[in-house]
Design an enzyme around this catalytic site. Structure first.
Site: not given
Ligand code: ADP
Length: 396
Positions: A7, A90, A179, A207-209, A240, A330, A383
């Protein structure tokens, strides 16, 4: 067969080596600061880990360091490059050229290059990763797995924007979605957990990251998704903006005296949770600030969760119902507070969840109660495994 998953970002490169007999991760790691001073490779394998600091002037250097780490006498996991049966890459944007993963040959590479204008930040880095691997391992099959491919069967009514049709036919302006490997992985796993054929279920995957997207998966097909032409559309994200009134762009450019480039940076890098909270793009920092009484941090979390809830409602309407809601990535996997804000007061839609389980359990877990009509799961995404599985299928 052992498969290397790559990736590649503009200045970083993540990798995993997976033994497909048993789908075991043999090693994974990250090359950081490629082309920048103090580049670093972090490698973790079943035989040990290492941090190697060495200049990597480009992706070729990075790939060579990765391959060296994989073959290292101490922490390596293979003795010969010939043990790597194929490489899966990827690739962020496949445009309309790819509705599935593809073996990389001259014409596939050209098609990926033609989609650069749709993903100017991502596709060039992905291409650098591909070219570096082809150079280092000539003869080893290389496969491209696209973020957009899972959404390629979306109906026209869902992917068209309300602009002149020629914007689509002449300039490729449409919803593509991203995603895809994650939405595919968690929707299939959810069907498995429900004991149902994916063809028979309507699933909303969240998918919340750092970047976030939500998909409506009906019968295994992504029929709608929140990200659009680019990953800027949809829910509020780390940095964003997500959805906004397009008139805001001209209005703010005039008020703030911004150029188009500066406005692009404003919406992609300075907005979202970072811009709203004024604290950070990281949900952990925002939650900590909110707990200490920071009002902007608290409202940012409310606004994020509210936007996710609206998409869940919209996609249930779009599919004519929903059997299952999944949280992943995340934030989706770790932030019970956000999940609770999304799921509360949804009994009218048949959603009932266990607050205690949601607040305390980790990993793959069912949040819905026994009498909930809609199943709710947290499913850690994978992924890399999707990329490796597709690569194996094509390399064979
Ligand atoms: P990416 O889109 O970069 O792949 P990820 O899916 O790894 O992102 O998610 C990253 C986000 O997850 C971080 O910015 C953080 O806000 C959130 N995160 C990670 N661990 C925790 C946690 N224990 N509690 C709340 N939020 C978290």
């Amino acid at each position: 067969m052992k498969i290397l998953v790559i990736n590649a970002g503009s200045s970083s490169l993540k990798y995993q080596l997976i033994d497909m007999d048993g789908e075991q991760v043999l090693a994974k790691g990250l090359a950081e600061r490629i082309g920048i001073a103090n580049s670093l490779l972090k490698h973790k394998g079943i035989n040990g880990e290492a941090e190697i600091q060495k200049d990597m002037k480009d992706h070729n250097d990075a790939i060579h360091m990765v391959l060296e780490a994989l073959m290292d006498e101490k922490h390596g996991v293979v003795s010969d490059l010939g043990e790597i049966g194929a490489v899966g890459h990827r690739v962020v944007h496949g445009g309309e050229s790819f509705s599935a993963s593809a073996l990389i040959d001259v014409s596939a590479l050209k098609a990926i290059e033609e989609n650069i204008d749709l993903a100017p930040l991502h596709n060039p880095a992905n291409i650098m990763g591909i070219k570096a691997c082809v150079a280092a391992m000539p003869g080893t099959p290389q496969v491209a797995v696209f973020d957009t491919a899972f959404h390629a069967k979306m109906p026209e009514k869902a992917f068209l924007y309300g602009v002149p049709y020629e914007a689509y036919t002449e300039h490729k302006v449409r919803r593509y979605g991203f995603h895809g490997t994650s939405h595919l992985f968690v929707s299939h796993r959810a069907a498995e957990l429900m004991g149902k054929d994916i063809k028979d279920v309507k699933i909303i995957t969240c998918h919340l990251g750092n970047g976030s997207s939500i998909s409506a998966v009906d019968g295994g097909i992504s029929v709608d998704t929140s990200m659009g032409l680019t990953p800027l559309e949809g829910v509020i994200m780390g940095t964003r903006s997500g959805d906004l009134d397009p008139a805001i762009i001209k209005y703010l450019m005039e008020k703030l005296g911004l150029t188009i480039e500066e406005m692009d940076t404003y919406l992609n890098k300075k907005s979202g949770m970072l811009g709203l909270s004024g604290v950070s793009s990281d949900f952990r920092d925002i939650l900590a600030a909110a707990n200490e009484g920071n009002k902007r941090a608290a409202i940012a979390l409310e606004a994020f969760s509210y936007r996710v809830k609206k998409y869940v409602g919209a996609y249930a309407a779009a599919m004519g119902g929903v059997d299952c809601i999944v949280f992943t990535a995340g934030v989706g996997e770790n932030d019970g507070g956000v999940r609770a804000k999304v799921l509360r007061d949804m009994e009218w839609m048949g959603v009932k969840f266990d607050e205690e389980i949601n607040a305390t359990k980790r990993g793959e877990v069912e949040l819905s109660t026994a009498d909930s009509k809609v199943k709710v799961f947290v499913i850690p995404t994978n992924e890399e495994l999707v990329i490796a599985r597709d690569t194996l299928a094509l390399a064979k």
